[in-house]
Design a protein around this motif. Sequence first.
Motif, PDB file in Angstrom:
ATOM      1  N   ASN A  61      42.872 -65.591 -15.510  1.00 55.58           N
ATOM      2  CA  ASN A  61      44.181 -66.186 -15.778  1.00 55.58           C
ATOM      3  C   ASN A  61      44.611 -67.213 -14.735  1.00 55.58           C
ATOM      4  N   HIS A  62      43.772 -67.455 -13.739  1.00 50.13           N
ATOM      5  CA  HIS A  62      44.072 -68.431 -12.684  1.00 50.13           C
ATOM      6  C   HIS A  62      45.374 -68.098 -11.968  1.00 50.13           C
ATOM      7  N   CYS A  63      45.584 -66.821 -11.715  1.00 51.20           N
ATOM      8  CA  CYS A  63      46.820 -66.390 -11.067  1.00 51.20           C
ATOM      9  C   CYS A  63      46.572 -66.238  -9.558  1.00 51.20           C
ATOM     10  N   ALA A  64      46.864 -67.288  -8.834  1.00 53.09           N
ATOM     11  CA  ALA A  64      46.620 -67.304  -7.389  1.00 53.09           C
ATOM     12  C   ALA A  64      47.439 -66.239  -6.664  1.00 53.09           C
ATOM     13  N   PHE A  65      48.681 -66.042  -7.087  1.00 53.23           N
ATOM     14  CA  PHE A  65      49.525 -65.039  -6.436  1.00 53.23           C
ATOM     15  C   PHE A  65      48.912 -63.648  -6.576  1.00 53.23           C
ATOM     16  N   CYS A  66      48.519 -63.282  -7.795  1.00 53.54           N
ATOM     17  CA  CYS A  66      47.949 -61.953  -8.026  1.00 53.54           C
ATOM     18  C   CYS A  66      46.582 -61.804  -7.360  1.00 53.54           C
ATOM     19  N   ARG A 151      50.956 -63.479 -16.283  1.00 47.34           N
ATOM     20  CA  ARG A 151      51.729 -64.449 -17.039  1.00 47.34           C
ATOM     21  C   ARG A 151      53.096 -64.716 -16.404  1.00 47.34           C
ATOM     22  N   ILE A 152      53.695 -63.692 -15.850  1.00 43.37           N
ATOM     23  CA  ILE A 152      54.958 -63.884 -15.132  1.00 43.37           C
ATOM     24  C   ILE A 152      54.725 -64.745 -13.891  1.00 43.37           C
ATOM     25  N   ALA A 153      53.714 -64.396 -13.102  1.00 37.69           N
ATOM     26  CA  ALA A 153      53.461 -65.108 -11.852  1.00 37.69           C
ATOM     27  C   ALA A 153      53.045 -66.557 -12.071  1.00 37.69           C
ATOM     28  N   VAL A 154      52.186 -66.792 -13.055  1.00 41.35           N
ATOM     29  CA  VAL A 154      51.734 -68.157 -13.333  1.00 41.35           C
ATOM     30  C   VAL A 154      52.888 -69.005 -13.879  1.00 41.35           C
ATOM     31  N   THR A 155      53.658 -68.462 -14.795  1.00 46.82           N
ATOM     32  CA  THR A 155      54.758 -69.205 -15.407  1.00 46.82           C
ATOM     33  C   THR A 155      55.843 -69.553 -14.397  1.00 46.82           C
ATOM     34  N   THR A 156      56.153 -68.618 -13.509  1.00 47.02           N
ATOM     35  CA  THR A 156      57.213 -68.866 -12.523  1.00 47.02           C
ATOM     36  C   THR A 156      56.671 -69.494 -11.242  1.00 47.02           C
TER      37      THR A 156
END
Length: 169
Positions: A61-66, A151-156
């Motif tokens: 998901n390319h979620c750098a934060f997670c 999805r929350i982290a990427v969107t925000t």
Amino acid sequence: MTTITAHSPAQPLAHEHPARMNFAERVPEYYRAMLRLEQEAARGVDPVLYHLIKIRASQINHCAFCLDMHTKDALAEGETVERVVQLGAWRESRHFYTERELAALALTEAVTVLTDGFVPDEVYAAAAEHFDEEELARVIGAVVVINAWNRIAVTTRMTPGHYTPRSAQ
């Protein structure tokens, strides 16, 4: 001569995108519900496997934060750097993981991507060989929860780099 300039995590680099909002502040009850869902998803799933699921879904998901959070947590709890580094190429690095972990990783990818609109029967069957029905339901739940967080982290645009694992605090 090359000069390396450190930057403050509080100040994003020029090419970084600023955070769009603090989701937890805007919808605190929703955020607390997500935390409760996370706690329930983790219950009954081997913590080592749970970290692998969270890291792999976050990579997809390319979620750098997670990725920042879950790799730090995994390492702080004893996971090896080698297994974390190889996770993005787990099919080519199968020898680092157990058959059970491999089945869960394949299921994680299938549930996360859903490119064909379904989880292939062979992926589900392989996972079902390694987990009883309750364990399999919990693994599916774990994949669903990390996808929601991603999805929350990427969107925000939650900014990575600030997280410190509880065990390191």
